[in-house]
Design a protein around this motif. Sequence first.
Motif, PDB file in Angstrom:
ATOM      1  N   THR A   1      14.295 162.094 113.310  1.00 39.55           N
ATOM      2  CA  THR A   1      14.090 162.202 112.320  1.00 39.55           C
ATOM      3  C   THR A   1      12.418 162.381 112.276  1.00 39.55           C
ATOM      4  OG1 THR A   1      14.844 160.331 110.845  1.00 39.55           O
ATOM      5  CG2 THR A   1      13.334 161.973 110.012  1.00 39.55           C
ATOM      6  N   ALA A   2      11.695 162.376 113.136  1.00 42.83           N
ATOM      7  CA  ALA A   2      10.235 163.076 113.064  1.00 42.83           C
ATOM      8  C   ALA A   2      10.561 164.297 113.857  1.00 42.83           C
ATOM      9  CB  ALA A   2       9.429 161.478 114.014  1.00 42.83           C
ATOM     10  N   ALA A   3      11.446 164.587 115.038  1.00 37.01           N
ATOM     11  CA  ALA A   3      11.812 165.439 116.131  1.00 37.01           C
ATOM     12  C   ALA A   3      11.786 166.165 114.743  1.00 37.01           C
ATOM     13  CB  ALA A   3      12.343 165.053 116.743  1.00 37.01           C
ATOM     14  N   ASP A   4      13.064 166.171 114.166  1.00 32.56           N
ATOM     15  CA  ASP A   4      13.454 167.067 113.321  1.00 32.56           C
ATOM     16  C   ASP A   4      12.092 167.648 112.816  1.00 32.56           C
ATOM     17  OD1 ASP A   4      16.095 166.881 114.153  1.00 32.56           O
ATOM     18  OD2 ASP A   4      16.540 165.506 112.653  1.00 32.56           O
ATOM     19  N   LEU A   5      11.196 166.895 111.850  1.00 27.41           N
ATOM     20  CA  LEU A   5      10.714 167.319 111.050  1.00 27.41           C
ATOM     21  C   LEU A   5       9.436 167.842 111.417  1.00 27.41           C
ATOM     22  CD1 LEU A   5       9.669 163.821 109.127  1.00 27.41           C
ATOM     23  CD2 LEU A   5      10.881 165.904 107.769  1.00 27.41           C
ATOM     24  N   ASN A   6       9.262 167.757 112.780  1.00 26.93           N
ATOM     25  CA  ASN A   6       8.280 168.678 113.683  1.00 26.93           C
ATOM     26  C   ASN A   6       8.451 170.029 113.606  1.00 26.93           C
ATOM     27  OD1 ASN A   6       5.938 166.843 113.507  1.00 26.93           O
ATOM     28  ND2 ASN A   6       7.187 165.850 115.316  1.00 26.93           N
ATOM     29  N   GLN A   7       9.843 170.220 113.732  1.00 29.29           N
ATOM     30  CA  GLN A   7      10.651 171.362 114.013  1.00 29.29           C
ATOM     31  C   GLN A   7      10.762 171.997 112.472  1.00 29.29           C
ATOM     32  OE1 GLN A   7      14.495 170.423 115.612  1.00 29.29           O
ATOM     33  NE2 GLN A   7      13.111 170.769 117.550  1.00 29.29           N
ATOM     34  N   ARG A   8      10.384 171.893 111.572  1.00 37.75           N
ATOM     35  CA  ARG A   8      10.377 172.719 110.355  1.00 37.75           C
ATOM     36  C   ARG A   8       8.895 173.265 109.779  1.00 37.75           C
ATOM     37  NH1 ARG A   8      13.815 170.482 106.330  1.00 37.75           N
ATOM     38  NH2 ARG A   8      15.100 168.498 107.266  1.00 37.75           N
TER      39      ARG A   8
END
Length: 68
Positions: free
Chosen positions: A40-47
């Motif tokens: 989830t953290a990785a996904d949020l960092n890509q936004r």
Amino acid sequence: MSATDKIKNAAQGAAGKAKEAAGGAAGDEELRAEGKGDQTAADLNQRPTGPQDPSSLLLASDVPGDTP
């Protein structure tokens, strides 16, 4: 976002997926949850962050006088 950031986020997501799988295989819910959190953290960092152009949110039908 730089290429380095994208690579770091992809690595974090892959590590999270591995932790989740290992936790599931071992029956360790804490490790599994930690893996999901990493993903989830990785996904949020890509936004994208920062100001967005509000006009990009308009549909063509929302613009007055611009009917097809």
